[in-house]
Design a protein around this motif. Structure first.
Motif, PDB file in Angstrom:
ATOM      1  N   SER A   1      -3.970 -12.174 -17.280  1.00 28.17           N
ATOM      2  CA  SER A   1      -3.990 -10.853 -16.650  1.00 28.17           C
ATOM      3  C   SER A   1      -3.275  -9.828 -17.523  1.00 28.17           C
ATOM      4  O   SER A   1      -2.346 -10.152 -18.257  1.00 28.17           O
ATOM      5  N   ARG A   2      -3.710  -8.569 -17.376  1.00 25.81           N
ATOM      6  CA  ARG A   2      -3.133  -7.462 -18.120  1.00 25.81           C
ATOM      7  C   ARG A   2      -2.642  -6.395 -17.152  1.00 25.81           C
ATOM      8  O   ARG A   2      -2.814  -6.514 -15.938  1.00 25.81           O
ATOM      9  N   VAL A   3      -2.028  -5.338 -17.712  1.00 27.08           N
ATOM     10  CA  VAL A   3      -1.462  -4.284 -16.884  1.00 27.08           C
ATOM     11  C   VAL A   3      -2.507  -3.699 -15.953  1.00 27.08           C
ATOM     12  O   VAL A   3      -2.260  -3.480 -14.763  1.00 27.08           O
ATOM     13  N   MET A   4      -3.709  -3.442 -16.458  1.00 29.39           N
ATOM     14  CA  MET A   4      -4.762  -2.858 -15.635  1.00 29.39           C
ATOM     15  C   MET A   4      -5.113  -3.768 -14.464  1.00 29.39           C
ATOM     16  O   MET A   4      -5.360  -3.299 -13.348  1.00 29.39           O
ATOM     17  N   ASP A   5      -5.125  -5.078 -14.679  1.00 28.99           N
ATOM     18  CA  ASP A   5      -5.422  -6.028 -13.598  1.00 28.99           C
ATOM     19  C   ASP A   5      -4.373  -5.940 -12.495  1.00 28.99           C
ATOM     20  O   ASP A   5      -4.700  -5.981 -11.306  1.00 28.99           O
ATOM     21  N   MET A   6      -3.103  -5.821 -12.877  1.00 26.63           N
ATOM     22  CA  MET A   6      -2.040  -5.771 -11.887  1.00 26.63           C
ATOM     23  C   MET A   6      -2.062  -4.459 -11.106  1.00 26.63           C
ATOM     24  O   MET A   6      -1.789  -4.433  -9.904  1.00 26.63           O
ATOM     25  N   LEU A   7      -2.392  -3.355 -11.776  1.00 27.05           N
ATOM     26  CA  LEU A   7      -2.513  -2.072 -11.076  1.00 27.05           C
ATOM     27  C   LEU A   7      -3.650  -2.130 -10.061  1.00 27.05           C
ATOM     28  O   LEU A   7      -3.529  -1.631  -8.937  1.00 27.05           O
ATOM     29  N   ALA A   8      -4.746  -2.762 -10.455  1.00 27.83           N
ATOM     30  CA  ALA A   8      -5.875  -2.893  -9.529  1.00 27.83           C
ATOM     31  C   ALA A   8      -5.501  -3.767  -8.336  1.00 27.83           C
ATOM     32  O   ALA A   8      -5.860  -3.464  -7.192  1.00 27.83           O
ATOM     33  N   ALA A   9      -4.757  -4.854  -8.584  1.00 31.67           N
ATOM     34  CA  ALA A   9      -4.344  -5.737  -7.492  1.00 31.67           C
ATOM     35  C   ALA A   9      -3.439  -5.007  -6.502  1.00 31.67           C
ATOM     36  O   ALA A   9      -3.472  -5.278  -5.294  1.00 31.67           O
ATOM     37  N   ALA A  10      -2.639  -4.050  -7.000  1.00 37.63           N
ATOM     38  CA  ALA A  10      -1.720  -3.299  -6.143  1.00 37.63           C
ATOM     39  C   ALA A  10      -2.373  -2.073  -5.516  1.00 37.63           C
ATOM     40  O   ALA A  10      -1.687  -1.243  -4.920  1.00 37.63           O
ATOM     41  N   GLY A  11      -3.675  -1.934  -5.648  1.00 37.62           N
ATOM     42  CA  GLY A  11      -4.393  -0.839  -4.999  1.00 37.62           C
ATOM     43  C   GLY A  11      -4.486   0.429  -5.810  1.00 37.62           C
ATOM     44  O   GLY A  11      -4.993   1.448  -5.334  1.00 37.62           O
ATOM     45  N   GLY A  12      -3.992   0.395  -7.052  1.00 39.84           N
ATOM     46  CA  GLY A  12      -4.088   1.561  -7.912  1.00 39.84           C
ATOM     47  C   GLY A  12      -2.869   2.465  -7.841  1.00 39.84           C
ATOM     48  O   GLY A  12      -2.019   2.342  -6.960  1.00 39.84           O
ATOM     49  N   VAL A  13      -2.813   3.383  -8.779  1.00 40.73           N
ATOM     50  CA  VAL A  13      -1.696   4.322  -8.869  1.00 40.73           C
ATOM     51  C   VAL A  13      -1.885   5.448  -7.858  1.00 40.73           C
ATOM     52  O   VAL A  13      -2.998   5.923  -7.626  1.00 40.73           O
ATOM     53  N   VAL A  14      -0.787   5.869  -7.240  1.00 42.20           N
ATOM     54  CA  VAL A  14      -0.811   7.033  -6.345  1.00 42.20           C
ATOM     55  C   VAL A  14      -0.775   8.278  -7.235  1.00 42.20           C
ATOM     56  O   VAL A  14       0.277   8.714  -7.693  1.00 42.20           O
ATOM     57  N   THR A  15      -1.950   8.834  -7.490  1.00 43.89           N
ATOM     58  CA  THR A  15      -2.094   9.876  -8.509  1.00 43.89           C
ATOM     59  C   THR A  15      -1.199  11.076  -8.264  1.00 43.89           C
ATOM     60  O   THR A  15      -0.624  11.652  -9.196  1.00 43.89           O
ATOM     61  N   ALA A  16      -1.063  11.482  -7.021  1.00 39.53           N
ATOM     62  CA  ALA A  16      -0.319  12.703  -6.721  1.00 39.53           C
ATOM     63  C   ALA A  16       1.163  12.577  -7.032  1.00 39.53           C
ATOM     64  O   ALA A  16       1.831  13.574  -7.309  1.00 39.53           O
ATOM     65  N   ASP A  17       1.700  11.367  -6.996  1.00 42.64           N
ATOM     66  CA  ASP A  17       3.145  11.184  -7.145  1.00 42.64           C
ATOM     67  C   ASP A  17       3.555  10.431  -8.403  1.00 42.64           C
ATOM     68  O   ASP A  17       4.724  10.487  -8.794  1.00 42.64           O
ATOM     69  N   ALA A  18       2.632   9.703  -9.030  1.00 42.78           N
ATOM     70  CA  ALA A  18       3.000   8.813 -10.135  1.00 42.78           C
ATOM     71  C   ALA A  18       3.166   9.570 -11.444  1.00 42.78           C
ATOM     72  O   ALA A  18       2.469  10.556 -11.714  1.00 42.78           O
ATOM     73  N   ALA A  19       4.091   9.077 -12.256  1.00 39.45           N
ATOM     74  CA  ALA A  19       4.254   9.609 -13.606  1.00 39.45           C
ATOM     75  C   ALA A  19       3.089   9.150 -14.469  1.00 39.45           C
ATOM     76  O   ALA A  19       2.303   8.287 -14.073  1.00 39.45           O
ATOM     77  N   ASP A  20       2.994   9.709 -15.666  1.00 43.08           N
ATOM     78  CA  ASP A  20       1.907   9.292 -16.558  1.00 43.08           C
ATOM     79  C   ASP A  20       2.346   8.214 -17.535  1.00 43.08           C
ATOM     80  O   ASP A  20       1.645   7.901 -18.488  1.00 43.08           O
ATOM     81  N   THR A  21       3.514   7.622 -17.299  1.00 45.33           N
ATOM     82  CA  THR A  21       3.956   6.453 -18.053  1.00 45.33           C
ATOM     83  C   THR A  21       4.501   5.407 -17.078  1.00 45.33           C
ATOM     84  O   THR A  21       4.929   5.742 -15.972  1.00 45.33           O
ATOM     85  N   ALA A  22       4.457   4.150 -17.495  1.00 45.70           N
ATOM     86  CA  ALA A  22       5.001   3.052 -16.701  1.00 45.70           C
ATOM     87  C   ALA A  22       5.878   2.195 -17.599  1.00 45.70           C
ATOM     88  O   ALA A  22       5.781   2.255 -18.830  1.00 45.70           O
TER      89      ALA A  22
END
Length: 319
Positions: A180-201
């Motif tokens: 698994s990669r970072v993108m897989d884990m973000l998808a498993a967690a339902g994705g980034v909350v665009t309105a509140d999330a920073a553009d780096t992790a």
């Protein structure tokens, strides 16, 4: 003198006695196992019947090869990756032609399971294929089955998990079912909350190493921003930085700070200037705290880049 027929009868009798012994040892365990496995067996039998019918029709129509590809189905889980078993994983074990040995069990914290006839077997840190070989070897060495065919399937992944925290829809721990990669884990967690999330992790490795992931580049398809994750890693998506604006703007308040945002863009985000506002003279002022927490005031123009937590004051024009 024993004849071939007598020896054959003796072999059959020994096999019957062996199966009776297996049945006696496993009878209590099989009450639970049969409840678990019976619906699966019925489903498998129905699937086999449908496939056989399709194959027969296909041979009649000349497309048997295509039916064979469909009938084969997806590869077993242990053939799709190198996942290694660990404590907490739930596995299903079956031995061909010995349904009484079917077992669904959870791997203990020591990495072992208890299997009928053989007793405890250590399978921690093995792949499913390696676990199959080890169980089969135990059955063979104990003289229980001469040529055992064992199948191990992981039904629940618990040993290999990654924590996804911060600005995602469903924070929590998620299992790694393959590489698994970072993108897989973000998808498993339902994705980034665009309105509140920073553009780096931040990807915090189990060994303490830190990696900064550029989410903007990741979502644009950059493979370098999609590193592989491992058991024990933590992926954290912080809240986006903010800035404050007040004075002669239409909507004073707190706003998300975009990457490289300028004073002119900040005024636009706040609805623009009021009829009495100006962004030229007197110049807008940014209030910012230094390392010693002392507030500084800086006169800026429209091209000046904001920093997190800046306070932008837009003045009233003089004329």
């Amino acid at each position: 003198m024993d004849t071939a027929e007598d020896r054959g009868r003796g072999s059959e009798a020994k096999e019957c006695l062996l199966k009776d012994e297996v049945w006696r040892i496993c009878s209590e365990r099989n009450v639970t196992n049969r409840r678990i496995l019976m619906p699966r067996k019925i489903g498998a039998a129905l699937k086999t019947a449908v496939q056989c019918f399709a194959l027969a029709m296909g041979l009649m129509l000349g497309w048997g090869a295509a039916v064979g590809d469909v009938a084969s189905g997806p590869a077993p889980l242990h053939e799709t990756g190198d996942y290694r078993l660990g404590p907490g994983d739930v596995i299903r074990i079956s031995v061909f032609n010995y349904p009484e040995l079917a077992l669904e069990t959870r791997i203990s914290q020591t990495g072992s399971i208890t299997f009928p006839l053989t007793g405890p077997i250590s399978i921690g840190d093995l792949t499913a294929a390696e676990a199959e070989a080890r169980i089969a070897g135990k059955l063979r060495q104990g003289g229980y089955i001469s040529e055992p065919h064992v199948t191990v399937v992981v039904s629940q992944f618990k040993a290999r998990e990654v924590a996804v925290l911060g600005q995602v829809k469903n924070p929590g721990k998620y299992p790694i079912e393959k590489q698994s990669r970072v993108m897989d884990m973000l998808a498993a967690a339902g994705g980034v909350v665009t309105a509140d999330a920073a553009d780096t992790a931040t990807l915090l490795r189990a060994n303490g190493e830190k990696l900064v992931v550029d989410l903007k580049a990741l979502f644009e398809g950059s493979p370098g921003q999609n590193p592989e994750v491992a058991a024990g890693d933590t992926l954290f998506i912080p809240k986006a930085p903010q800035f404050y604006v007040y004075g002669e703007v239409q909507r004073p308040g707190v706003y998300r700070l975009q990457r490289g945002m300028t004073v002119s863009q900040a005024i636009s985000a706040a609805g623009g200037l009021t009829p009495r506002g100006t962004d030229t003279w007197p110049a807008p002022v940014i209030k910012r705290r230094d390392a010693a927490a002392a507030e500084q005031e800086i006169s800026v123009d429209g091209s000046y880049s904001l920093q997190p937590d800046d306070v932008l004051y837009v003045r009233e024009r003089w004329f």
